[in-house]
Design a protein around this motif. Structure first.
Motif, PDB file in Angstrom:
ATOM      1  N   LEU A  36       0.830  -1.210   0.000  1.00 39.20           N
ATOM      2  CA  LEU A  36       0.000   0.000   0.000  1.00 39.20           C
ATOM      3  C   LEU A  36       0.861   1.256   0.000  1.00 39.20           C
ATOM      4  O   LEU A  36       0.482   2.273  -0.594  1.00 39.20           O
ATOM      5  CB  LEU A  36      -0.924  -0.010   1.215  1.00 39.20           C
ATOM      6  N   ALA A  37       2.020   1.205   0.665  1.00 37.73           N
ATOM      7  CA  ALA A  37       2.918   2.359   0.657  1.00 37.73           C
ATOM      8  C   ALA A  37       3.434   2.646  -0.748  1.00 37.73           C
ATOM      9  O   ALA A  37       3.773   3.798  -1.076  1.00 37.73           O
ATOM     10  CB  ALA A  37       4.093   2.112   1.606  1.00 37.73           C
ATOM     11  N   VAL A  38       3.498   1.621  -1.591  1.00 31.93           N
ATOM     12  CA  VAL A  38       3.893   1.817  -2.990  1.00 31.93           C
ATOM     13  C   VAL A  38       2.693   2.214  -3.846  1.00 31.93           C
ATOM     14  O   VAL A  38       2.763   3.148  -4.649  1.00 31.93           O
ATOM     15  CB  VAL A  38       4.543   0.528  -3.551  1.00 31.93           C
ATOM     16  N   ALA A  39       1.577   1.512  -3.669  1.00 31.24           N
ATOM     17  CA  ALA A  39       0.440   1.676  -4.582  1.00 31.24           C
ATOM     18  C   ALA A  39      -0.344   2.960  -4.328  1.00 31.24           C
ATOM     19  O   ALA A  39      -0.791   3.601  -5.282  1.00 31.24           O
ATOM     20  CB  ALA A  39      -0.486   0.466  -4.469  1.00 31.24           C
ATOM     21  N   VAL A  40      -0.528   3.341  -3.067  1.00 31.39           N
ATOM     22  CA  VAL A  40      -1.403   4.475  -2.775  1.00 31.39           C
ATOM     23  C   VAL A  40      -0.837   5.793  -3.305  1.00 31.39           C
ATOM     24  O   VAL A  40      -1.537   6.533  -4.013  1.00 31.39           O
ATOM     25  CB  VAL A  40      -1.700   4.540  -1.267  1.00 31.39           C
ATOM     26  N   PRO A  41       0.421   6.159  -3.012  1.00 28.35           N
ATOM     27  CA  PRO A  41       0.903   7.435  -3.566  1.00 28.35           C
ATOM     28  C   PRO A  41       0.932   7.446  -5.096  1.00 28.35           C
ATOM     29  O   PRO A  41       0.469   8.406  -5.726  1.00 28.35           O
ATOM     30  CB  PRO A  41       2.315   7.554  -2.978  1.00 28.35           C
ATOM     31  N   ILE A  42       1.482   6.380  -5.696  1.00 29.65           N
ATOM     32  CA  ILE A  42       1.579   6.357  -7.164  1.00 29.65           C
ATOM     33  C   ILE A  42       0.191   6.348  -7.791  1.00 29.65           C
ATOM     34  O   ILE A  42      -0.101   7.101  -8.729  1.00 29.65           O
ATOM     35  CB  ILE A  42       2.396   5.136  -7.619  1.00 29.65           C
ATOM     36  N   GLY A  43      -0.686   5.482  -7.283  1.00 31.89           N
ATOM     37  CA  GLY A  43      -2.029   5.410  -7.843  1.00 31.89           C
ATOM     38  C   GLY A  43      -2.820   6.687  -7.640  1.00 31.89           C
ATOM     39  O   GLY A  43      -3.527   7.146  -8.555  1.00 31.89           O
ATOM     40  N   LEU A  44      -2.695   7.296  -6.464  1.00 28.80           N
ATOM     41  CA  LEU A  44      -3.446   8.530  -6.194  1.00 28.80           C
ATOM     42  C   LEU A  44      -2.924   9.685  -7.031  1.00 28.80           C
ATOM     43  O   LEU A  44      -3.712  10.460  -7.599  1.00 28.80           O
ATOM     44  CB  LEU A  44      -3.360   8.856  -4.708  1.00 28.80           C
TER      45      LEU A  44
ATOM     46  N   VAL B 241      -8.710   2.649  -1.111  1.00 30.27           N
ATOM     47  CA  VAL B 241      -7.508   2.131  -0.455  1.00 30.27           C
ATOM     48  C   VAL B 241      -7.837   0.881   0.353  1.00 30.27           C
ATOM     49  O   VAL B 241      -7.074  -0.095   0.366  1.00 30.27           O
ATOM     50  CB  VAL B 241      -6.880   3.221   0.440  1.00 30.27           C
ATOM     51  N   LEU B 242      -8.963   0.879   1.031  1.00 28.12           N
ATOM     52  CA  LEU B 242      -9.347  -0.295   1.818  1.00 28.12           C
ATOM     53  C   LEU B 242      -9.646  -1.498   0.920  1.00 28.12           C
ATOM     54  O   LEU B 242      -9.311  -2.637   1.265  1.00 28.12           O
ATOM     55  CB  LEU B 242     -10.556   0.029   2.692  1.00 28.12           C
ATOM     56  N   LEU B 243     -10.267  -1.260  -0.222  1.00 28.70           N
ATOM     57  CA  LEU B 243     -10.492  -2.355  -1.163  1.00 28.70           C
ATOM     58  C   LEU B 243      -9.162  -2.907  -1.692  1.00 28.70           C
ATOM     59  O   LEU B 243      -8.991  -4.118  -1.839  1.00 28.70           O
ATOM     60  CB  LEU B 243     -11.363  -1.875  -2.323  1.00 28.70           C
ATOM     61  N   ALA B 244      -8.199  -2.010  -1.965  1.00 29.11           N
ATOM     62  CA  ALA B 244      -6.884  -2.468  -2.396  1.00 29.11           C
ATOM     63  C   ALA B 244      -6.189  -3.244  -1.279  1.00 29.11           C
ATOM     64  O   ALA B 244      -5.482  -4.226  -1.537  1.00 29.11           O
ATOM     65  CB  ALA B 244      -6.030  -1.269  -2.818  1.00 29.11           C
ATOM     66  N   ALA B 245      -6.398  -2.830  -0.024  1.00 32.66           N
ATOM     67  CA  ALA B 245      -5.798  -3.544   1.102  1.00 32.66           C
ATOM     68  C   ALA B 245      -6.352  -4.950   1.216  1.00 32.66           C
ATOM     69  O   ALA B 245      -5.598  -5.916   1.463  1.00 32.66           O
ATOM     70  CB  ALA B 245      -6.044  -2.766   2.395  1.00 32.66           C
ATOM     71  N   SER B 246      -7.648  -5.112   1.034  1.00 35.73           N
ATOM     72  CA  SER B 246      -8.227  -6.459   1.088  1.00 35.73           C
ATOM     73  C   SER B 246      -7.715  -7.316  -0.049  1.00 35.73           C
ATOM     74  O   SER B 246      -7.512  -8.526   0.107  1.00 35.73           O
ATOM     75  CB  SER B 246      -9.755  -6.375   1.047  1.00 35.73           C
ATOM     76  N   ARG B 247      -7.447  -6.703  -1.203  1.00 35.38           N
ATOM     77  CA  ARG B 247      -6.852  -7.442  -2.324  1.00 35.38           C
ATOM     78  C   ARG B 247      -5.432  -7.871  -1.988  1.00 35.38           C
ATOM     79  O   ARG B 247      -5.011  -8.991  -2.311  1.00 35.38           O
ATOM     80  CB  ARG B 247      -6.869  -6.550  -3.576  1.00 35.38           C
ATOM     81  N   ALA B 248      -4.694  -7.011  -1.330  1.00 38.48           N
ATOM     82  CA  ALA B 248      -3.310  -7.339  -0.966  1.00 38.48           C
ATOM     83  C   ALA B 248      -3.265  -8.450   0.072  1.00 38.48           C
ATOM     84  O   ALA B 248      -2.422  -9.351   0.004  1.00 38.48           O
ATOM     85  CB  ALA B 248      -2.605  -6.095  -0.443  1.00 38.48           C
ATOM     86  N   ILE B 249      -4.165  -8.407   1.033  1.00 38.71           N
ATOM     87  CA  ILE B 249      -4.161  -9.409   2.099  1.00 38.71           C
ATOM     88  C   ILE B 249      -4.450 -10.800   1.544  1.00 38.71           C
ATOM     89  O   ILE B 249      -3.922 -11.804   2.029  1.00 38.71           O
ATOM     90  CB  ILE B 249      -5.191  -9.017   3.185  1.00 38.71           C
ATOM     91  N   GLY B 250      -5.257 -10.877   0.509  1.00 35.51           N
ATOM     92  CA  GLY B 250      -5.610 -12.174  -0.051  1.00 35.51           C
ATOM     93  C   GLY B 250      -4.685 -12.688  -1.137  1.00 35.51           C
ATOM     94  O   GLY B 250      -4.927 -13.754  -1.695  1.00 35.51           O
TER      95      GLY B 250
END
Length: 483
Positions: free
Chosen positions: A264-272, A396-405
């Motif tokens: 998420l530290a990689v995806a959130v800044p770049i994606g946002l 971001v929370l949806l991406a987090a659930s994707r990462a956890i799985g």
């Protein structure tokens, strides 16, 4: 007749019923469709439904019940003699399938396949050559049971064919017999379509319920064999099939959350930032090209990302931090390797959802800010982003659930070590990776070491479900604000 041919025969009868129903309706109306209550196509559809739906329902039920009935009858007639009854039934089913394949391929004659006194060596060689591996314990008792299994399957298939086709013909005749000028065929068709839509809408609910119940039952079975306190509070994960295992979830949960946090530290800044640029600054032509290119990342299979982590990112980090450089990293597999690659995978999730959310902010807010003298960057920072913040948080929370799985990236990029450590350059593992490892191989599904996979899956399910519910709640509040 196989189930496929039976299905095709039922569909052919339904098509014939449709054509006959239309012709009979026109005949009943004397060629003037205006005197009919329903269109001829509705009459034809009502006959097709009468012929197909009950027959197909019977076919599905038969396909589900027949294997259970045959297994129960064969299991009641065998004596395992010290072996597990389930393992013996597995050998019998494989041997029966092998006899079918060997007979179809000409390696065995039908007489040899049905002969109780056939040479077991020849049977074993023919079945193995047909691609069905047999256990070393498969012998004459299994051959006799497999032959009876095939006989029951054959008689059941024959009876199924007659029953299904008979029901289809009965429905076809009944559908044709009730066609009249005042027959309300349209109501029957609309009712059938409504029930089909209801069934389609119920499939997801029923599937979810089945998944949850299977997890619950197996998790309860696990906690009957292993203390729940040790599972949730122990920091030691050392499964040993045969006893003496320590099955603490804490190191697996820590690895899951650690890798997800880096992703998420990689995806959130770049994606946002990509979403802000595409929605607020990019020209329409550039946006039309750039957004689909970013979303291509979401279509890449995760196994490809895993190979990318294993062959490219891991060795690159090892050269930067390994023994030949700083000496901080011992192997290519690490939390940082998996986190970076997973973050790249999550960029389109964050970018696409955030872009849609930012674009949904009313233009009047932007115009009002610009009219008061704010620059475009000030408008984005102080007006657009605060207005879109609930939706961005949901993305971001949806991406987090994707990462956890995620599984494959972790298996190939993070290693298999279950440990509690803050060093991102060490190998760790996650809950999903251990679920795979505990359910592969010759695991005894009655042991805690195998059943622990369901407890891990249940914990992960509850965690991701909570994140999804929270994300949907936040997004719903955002939508209610602007719709």
């Amino acid at each position: 007749m196989s189930a496929l041919w039976t299905l095709l025969a039922v569909l052919a009868l339904a098509l014939a019923g449709h054509l006959l129903g239309r012709a009979r309706a026109m005949s009943a109306a004397g060629g003037d469709r205006r005197v009919l209550h329903s269109l001829p196509v509705h009459h034809g559809a009502s006959v097709a439904i009468a012929a197909a739906v009950p027959a197909l329902a019977l076919l599905l039920i038969w396909l589900a019940v027949q294997p259970l009935a045959v297994d129960a009858r064969i299991a009641a007639s065998i004596s395992p003699e010290g072996r597990s009854a389930e393992l013996m039934m597995s050998d019998i089913r494989r041997l029966a399938e092998g006899l079918d394949r060997a007979t179809a391929a000409g390696r065995l004659t039908p007489a040899e396949a049905e002969d109780p006194g056939a040479d077991m060596g020849r049977i074993r060689a023919a079945v193995t050559a047909s691609g069905i591996p047999l256990g070393s314990a498969a012998g004459a008792p299994e051959l006799d049971a497999a032959q009876r299994y095939r006989a029951l399957e054959t008689s059941g298939n024959l009876l199924r064919t007659f029953a299904v086709l008979g029901l289809a013909l009965l429905g076809l005749g009944r559908g044709l017999a009730r066609i009249r000028k005042d027959f309300r065929a349209r109501n029957i068709v609309e009712r059938a379509v409504r029930r089909a839509l209801l069934f389609a809408a119920s499939v997801a609910v029923i599937t979810t319920l089945g998944i949850v119940l299977s997890l619950i039952f197996n998790t309860v079975s696990f906690f009957r064999l292993y203390p729940a306190a040790d599972f949730f509070l122990s920091a030691d994960w050392t499964p040993r099939f045969g006893g003496g295992s320590s099955l603490g979830i804490l190191p697996l949960l820590w690895g899951t959350l650690y890798i997800s946090a880096i992703a998420l530290a990689v995806a959130v800044p770049i994606g946002l930032f990509a979403a802000i640029y595409l929605s607020e600054y990019a020209a329409p032509g550039l946006r039309a090209i750039a957004k689909p290119l970013i979303e291509v990342l979401a279509g890449i299979p995760t196994i490809v990302y895993g190979l990318f982590a294993l062959l490219t990112v891991g060795p690159l980090l090892l050269r930067m931090f390994g023994p030949g450089s700083l000496g901080w990293m011992d192997a290519a597999s690490s939390v940082l390797t998996a986190g970076l690659v997973m973050g790249i995978m999550l960029i389109p999730f964050v970018s696409s959802l955030s872009d849609d959310i930012i674009s949904a902010v009313p233009q009047s807010l932007r115009d009002g800010s610009l009219g008061l003298g704010a620059t475009r960057s000030e408008t984005v920072r102080q007006v657009v982003l605060p207005a879109a913040l609930p939706g961005i948080v949901g993305a971001v929370l949806l991406a987090a659930s994707r990462a956890i799985g995620e599984t494959m990236i972790v298996v190939l990029g993070a290693g298999a070590a279950a440990r509690l450590s803050l060093n991102p350059l060490e190998a760790m593992t996650t809950v999903t990776a251990k679920i795979v490892s505990q359910l592969t191989g010759d695991a005894d599904f009655s042991s805690p070491e195998a059943l622990v996979a369901f407890a891990l899956a249940m914990t992960l399910f509850v965690l991701t479900l909570g994140l999804n519910v929270l994300a949907l709640y936040i997004v719903r509040r955002f939508r209610e604000q602007y719709e």
